[in-house]
Structure formats: structure tokens, C-alpha cells
Design a protein around this motif. Structure first.
Motif, mmCIF file in Angstrom:
data_model
loop_
_atom_site.group_PDB
_atom_site.id
_atom_site.type_symbol
_atom_site.label_atom_id
_atom_site.label_comp_id
_atom_site.label_asym_id
_atom_site.label_seq_id
_atom_site.Cartn_x
_atom_site.Cartn_y
_atom_site.Cartn_z
ATOM 1 N N TYR A 284 0.861 -1.178 0.000
ATOM 2 C CA TYR A 284 0.000 0.000 0.000
ATOM 3 C C TYR A 284 0.897 1.226 0.000
ATOM 4 C CZ TYR A 284 -3.803 -3.126 1.334
ATOM 5 O OH TYR A 284 -4.735 -4.130 1.343
ATOM 6 N N SER A 285 0.416 2.283 -0.626
ATOM 7 C CA SER A 285 1.174 3.538 -0.643
ATOM 8 C C SER A 285 1.273 4.096 0.775
ATOM 9 C CB SER A 285 0.453 4.544 -1.534
ATOM 10 O OG SER A 285 0.947 5.836 -1.292
ATOM 11 N N ASN A 286 2.394 4.749 1.036
ATOM 12 C CA ASN A 286 2.573 5.401 2.339
ATOM 13 C C ASN A 286 2.207 6.877 2.296
ATOM 14 O OD1 ASN A 286 3.681 3.087 3.712
ATOM 15 N ND2 ASN A 286 5.459 3.340 2.385
ATOM 16 N N THR A 287 1.773 7.349 1.128
ATOM 17 C CA THR A 287 1.495 8.785 1.022
ATOM 18 C C THR A 287 0.052 9.087 0.586
ATOM 19 O OG1 THR A 287 2.305 8.934 -1.269
ATOM 20 C CG2 THR A 287 3.933 9.248 0.465
ATOM 21 N N VAL A 288 -0.675 8.057 0.172
ATOM 22 C CA VAL A 288 -2.083 8.228 -0.219
ATOM 23 C C VAL A 288 -2.808 6.901 0.000
ATOM 24 C CG1 VAL A 288 -1.523 7.752 -2.663
ATOM 25 C CG2 VAL A 288 -3.656 8.920 -2.115
ATOM 26 N N THR A 289 -4.084 6.986 0.350
ATOM 27 C CA THR A 289 -4.861 5.761 0.563
ATOM 28 C C THR A 289 -6.118 5.823 -0.303
ATOM 29 O OG1 THR A 289 -4.092 5.699 2.847
ATOM 30 C CG2 THR A 289 -5.995 4.319 2.330
ATOM 31 N N ALA A 290 -6.382 4.726 -1.021
ATOM 32 C CA ALA A 290 -7.581 4.647 -1.862
ATOM 33 C C ALA A 290 -8.551 3.642 -1.248
ATOM 34 C CB ALA A 290 -7.208 4.219 -3.281
ATOM 35 N N ILE A 291 -9.783 4.107 -1.058
ATOM 36 C CA ILE A 291 -10.801 3.285 -0.383
ATOM 37 C C ILE A 291 -12.022 3.188 -1.304
ATOM 38 C CG2 ILE A 291 -12.330 3.188 1.657
ATOM 39 C CD1 ILE A 291 -10.162 4.926 3.102
ATOM 40 N N LYS A 292 -12.617 1.984 -1.371
ATOM 41 C CA LYS A 292 -13.807 1.814 -2.225
ATOM 42 C C LYS A 292 -14.980 2.556 -1.593
ATOM 43 C CE LYS A 292 -12.454 -2.693 -3.977
ATOM 44 N NZ LYS A 292 -12.690 -4.138 -3.969
ATOM 45 N N LEU A 293 -15.747 3.250 -2.427
ATOM 46 C CA LEU A 293 -16.965 3.889 -1.919
ATOM 47 C C LEU A 293 -17.944 2.777 -1.546
ATOM 48 C CD1 LEU A 293 -17.864 6.857 -4.299
ATOM 49 C CD2 LEU A 293 -17.737 6.965 -1.814
ATOM 50 N N PRO A 294 -18.512 2.829 -0.348
ATOM 51 C CA PRO A 294 -19.449 1.762 0.024
ATOM 52 C C PRO A 294 -20.696 1.776 -0.866
ATOM 53 C CG PRO A 294 -18.913 3.187 1.923
ATOM 54 C CD PRO A 294 -18.320 3.827 0.709
ATOM 55 N N GLU A 295 -21.324 0.621 -0.981
ATOM 56 C CA GLU A 295 -22.593 0.476 -1.731
ATOM 57 C C GLU A 295 -23.586 1.544 -1.286
ATOM 58 O OE1 GLU A 295 -22.292 -2.341 -4.387
ATOM 59 O OE2 GLU A 295 -24.394 -1.954 -3.789
ATOM 60 N N GLY A 296 -24.244 2.155 -2.230
ATOM 61 C CA GLY A 296 -25.322 3.091 -1.881
ATOM 62 C C GLY A 296 -24.834 4.492 -1.537
ATOM 63 N N VAL A 297 -23.522 4.719 -1.576
ATOM 64 C CA VAL A 297 -23.004 6.070 -1.315
ATOM 65 C C VAL A 297 -22.364 6.597 -2.603
ATOM 66 C CG1 VAL A 297 -21.508 7.495 0.136
ATOM 67 C CG2 VAL A 297 -22.480 5.377 1.072
ATOM 68 N N GLY A 298 -22.865 7.711 -3.098
ATOM 69 C CA GLY A 298 -22.312 8.298 -4.323
ATOM 70 C C GLY A 298 -21.118 9.185 -3.992
ATOM 71 N N ASP A 299 -20.362 9.491 -5.025
ATOM 72 C CA ASP A 299 -19.178 10.347 -4.850
ATOM 73 C C ASP A 299 -19.570 11.706 -4.247
ATOM 74 O OD1 ASP A 299 -16.273 10.778 -5.477
ATOM 75 O OD2 ASP A 299 -17.125 12.419 -6.643
ATOM 76 N N LYS A 300 -20.696 12.262 -4.765
ATOM 77 C CA LYS A 300 -21.153 13.579 -4.258
ATOM 78 C C LYS A 300 -21.630 13.469 -2.828
ATOM 79 C CE LYS A 300 -22.618 16.670 -7.888
ATOM 80 N NZ LYS A 300 -23.646 16.680 -8.914
ATOM 81 N N ASP A 301 -22.301 12.349 -2.516
ATOM 82 C CA ASP A 301 -22.799 12.157 -1.138
ATOM 83 C C ASP A 301 -21.644 12.308 -0.165
ATOM 84 O OD1 ASP A 301 -25.334 11.470 -2.059
ATOM 85 O OD2 ASP A 301 -24.824 9.345 -2.219
#
Ligand SMILES: Cc1ncc(COP(=O)(O)O)c(C=O)c1O
Length: 370
Positions: A284-301
């Protein structure tokens, strides 16, 4: 509060340094500043070779590196994310290019890379810290493989230098590039390219005029740049390097590692899934973390509410990852305060969608290591 993987929030000391009056870029004062910056950057790159500073964003540094050393007959580019893809696009404008593609977020398969190198490549280009997927690619192993075929090694270290371990000379990396707005913690607008002596065997005059590294090399002997540099950003870089020396590079790397580990620990406890899938030689990167958006939550939400209610910006996904992931940067001069506030705010927003369990204590436990 800007918690994206660059540009990062800029420390007050650096902002104040930038507000100074101009100095002439052919004068002694500028050369002193540039010498201080170059010497400091060499330590961050882990090299005794040259370092050239270009006024332009990270991509200017990448293009300068690839175009200036495009005398290679063929280059292999590794693509397991947006910036790996970009390397291939830059290279294909300069010389015969073979892009070895992997699904974004998946680890690099060394055997596939080796097959491409064995077909007659004279250079290998890859991204160290793939910011789009938050995966740290195996730089040492890739460089070692390239050396087996006597290839030039070009590494995009735009989001690792200054925040994670980079040891160019020890790993056998010939050319590496950093951008100013990432782990160095200054505004966008400078790129630094570190270059080994071997790289010059592949120099090509056909490179773009402004990005011709031979011109930077010539002027670097007097600690100057060939064209008018972004002087204020050199003031910023000088102050940033002073701050890095005060903190100590090892401590700085450790801080980045602990902060990202805290984000991952929080995500795990909160029931969120990390996006990248590293293997034994990547991580895993030590300078940024990428996480999956949970089901039912939009990017704008998520990102919209974070910004509107908390004034916090985190990044979304790029290209086909838009709306699928969000990314939290911990580059530069970020500390516990920013991480805890960001995680707490995200936890608040996600819990309104029943999409997150309490996870902060897991982050606190890790942050106590700092
Ligand atoms: C790994 C990587 N390479 C290249 C770039 C491009 O840099 P810039 O936007 O400064 O041109 C970025 C920017 O995010 C990056 O993260």
C-alpha cells in the motif's frame, strides 16, 4: 482543508518564504538558493548524480526525462494505473514503446515485464508510487530486472520523494522525477529530475527545446537554470528543504508511514475496503490511501458533504474509477490533527448512510506511534 494527493496544504513558513521580493536568476543569491535545493534533493532522491530543477509541473519533468533520453531503441513502460498509462503516452511520442498493462490497482507481474524487456528494450519506465490507485510498486525489483538487460531505468517518483524511501543509486535507478506539490509540501510549479551519468549515453537532441536536459545540465554547473525559473517557488523549496532537515528525513518518512497506516487501520475497523491489492513485493502507498466507496453512497454524497459541511477536500477516483473510490492524501506537512479530523468527518458522513462502523480508535492506536 486539502487532503488530496497534491497539491497539498502549504505550511505558513513556506508561504511566508514565497512572499519575498524577487532576486535576479543570474545572480549569486539565486545560485546559493539553487545549490541548497539541489544538495537537499540529492539526499531525498538517494543519489550522488545530478539534479535539474524545471519550472513546470511533474509532467514537465517526466517529459523532459523521457524525451531527453529517447535515444533508446525501444522502451518498456509499466502501466497499472493512470500515471503508468501516462508514461506510455509520453514515451510513444518519443521512441518505439511497449506498454505492459495490468489492471489498475493490481500488482505488477515481473515475468510479463521481463518478456517485454527481452524483446529488445533499452529502457524501462515505471511509476514508484501510483497515486491513482494508492499502490507502491516494487521499484527495487523492477530496477534489478532492468539491469539484467542493461536497460536504462526511469522512475516516476512524483509522489514518493520526500515522503517515502527512495534510493536511486542503491536500487540502480538512472532517472527519477519529483513534483513540488506532493511530499515536498510546496505549491505546484516545479519538477526535479535526478539523472545518472549512464543516462547520457541515450541522449537525443530531438527532445523539445524547453525540456532539453542537456541545457539544464550545462547551466547547473553554475547553479542556474537555462531559462527564467519560478523564483518564488525556489524560495519555497529552500524553506521546505530546511524543514525536512529539521525534521530529519527518516522521521519524515516514518511520519508518512504512520499516518497512512492509521488511515488503513481506520478503514479496516470501519468496515471499508481498500482499493489496491498489493502482493509480496508491492505494498500500500505510504502517502495516499484509496478506499472503495461503500454500496449506496455516491461520490457527491461523500465528497460533496465533506466539503460543504466540514470544508474538507478528499480526492475521488480517476477515469473508470470515478464514483468507485475516494482517496485521502497524507503528503507533505500533514500531521495527526489533519488525519483525525478527516477520518472523523468521513465517519460522520458515511454513518448517515449506515455505511460505516466506528473506527477511529483503531487510528488512534496507530497514531500513538508518532
Ligand atoms: C505519480 C504521478 N505522476 C505524475 C503526475 C503528474 O504530475 P503533474 O500533475 O504535476 O504534472 C502525478 C500527479 O498527480 C502523479 O501523482
Amino acid at each position: 482543508m486539502l487532503m488530496i494527493p497534491g497539491p497539498v496544504q502549504v505550511h505558513g513558513r513556506i508561504l511566508r518564504a514565497m512572499s519575498r521580493q524577487m532576486v535576479g536568476h543570474r545572480g549569486k543569491k539565486f545560485s546559493e538558493i539553487m545549490k541548497y535545493c539541489v544538495d537537499g534533493l540529492k539526499e531525498l532522491f538517494g543519489t550522488d548524480g545530478d539534479v535539474y530543477i524545471i519550472s513546470g509541473s511533474g509532467t514537465a519533468g517526466l517529459e523532459a526525462a523521457i524525451a531527453s533520453f529517447s535515444g533508446v531503441k525501444r522502451i518498456t513502460c509499466v502501466d497499472n494505473g493512470k500515471f503508468g498509462d501516462r508514461l506510455g503516452r509520453i514515451a510513444s511520442r518519443c521512441t518505439d514503446t511497449d506498454v505492459v498493462r495490468f489492471e489498475w490497482g493490481k500488482p505488477v507481474d515481473l515475468e510479463a515485464v521481463e518478456r517485454s524487456l527481452a524483446e529488445g528494450s533499452e529502457a524501462l519506465a515505471f511509476v514508484h508510487n501510483e497515486t491513482s490507485t494508492a499502490m507502491l510498486n516494487p521499484a527495487k525489483e523492477l530496477a534489478k530486472l532492468a539491469k539484467k538487460y542493461d536497460c536504462l531505468v526511469i522512475m516516476d517518483a512524483i509522489t514518493s520523494v520526500g515522503g517515502d524511501e527512495v534510493r536511486m543509486d542503491e536500487w540502480g535507478v538512472d532517472v527519477a522525477i519529483v513534483g513540488s506539490q506532493k511530499c515536498l509540501g510546496i505549491p505546484p510549479g516545479l519538477a526535479a529530475v535526478a539523472v545518472s551519468e549512464k543516462a547520457w549515453e541515450y541522449y537525443s537532441e530531438k527532445c523539445p527545446f524547453y525540456l532539453d536536459l542537456a541545457a539544464y545540465r550545462k547551466k547547473s554547473r553554475d547553479y542556474q537554470t537555462p531559462y527564467t525559473p519560478a523564483v518564488s517557488l525556489f524560495f519555497a523549496l529552500e524553506e521546505a528543504i530546511r524543514m525536512i532537515k529539521e525534521e530529519g528525513l527518516e522521521n519524515r518518512i516514518r511520519r508518512h508511514r504512520i499516518l497512512s497506516k492509521a488511515v488503513r487501520a481506520w478503514a479496516g475497523e470501519a468496515g471499508l475496503e481498500l482499493f489496491p491489492e498489493p502482493d509480496e513485493i508491492s505494498s500500500y502507498s505510504n502517502t495516499v490511501t484509496a478506499i472503495k466507496l461503500p454500496e449506496g453512497v455516491g461520490d457527491k454524497d461523500l465528497r460533496g458533504t465533506l466539503l460543504n459541511e466540514y470544508g474538507i477536500t478528499v480526492s475521488g477516483g480517476q477515469e473508470h474509477l470515478k464514483g468507485k473510490i475516494f482517496r485521502i492524501g497524507n503528503m507533505g506537512n500533514v500531521g495527526k490533527r489533519e488525519i483525525v479530523t478527516t477520518l472523523a468527518a468521513i465517519e460522520d458522513v458515511l454513518s448517515r448512510f449506515n455505511a460505516c462502523k466506528p473506527g477511529l480508535y483503531a487510528a488512534f492506536e496507530v497514531l500513538r506511534e508518532l
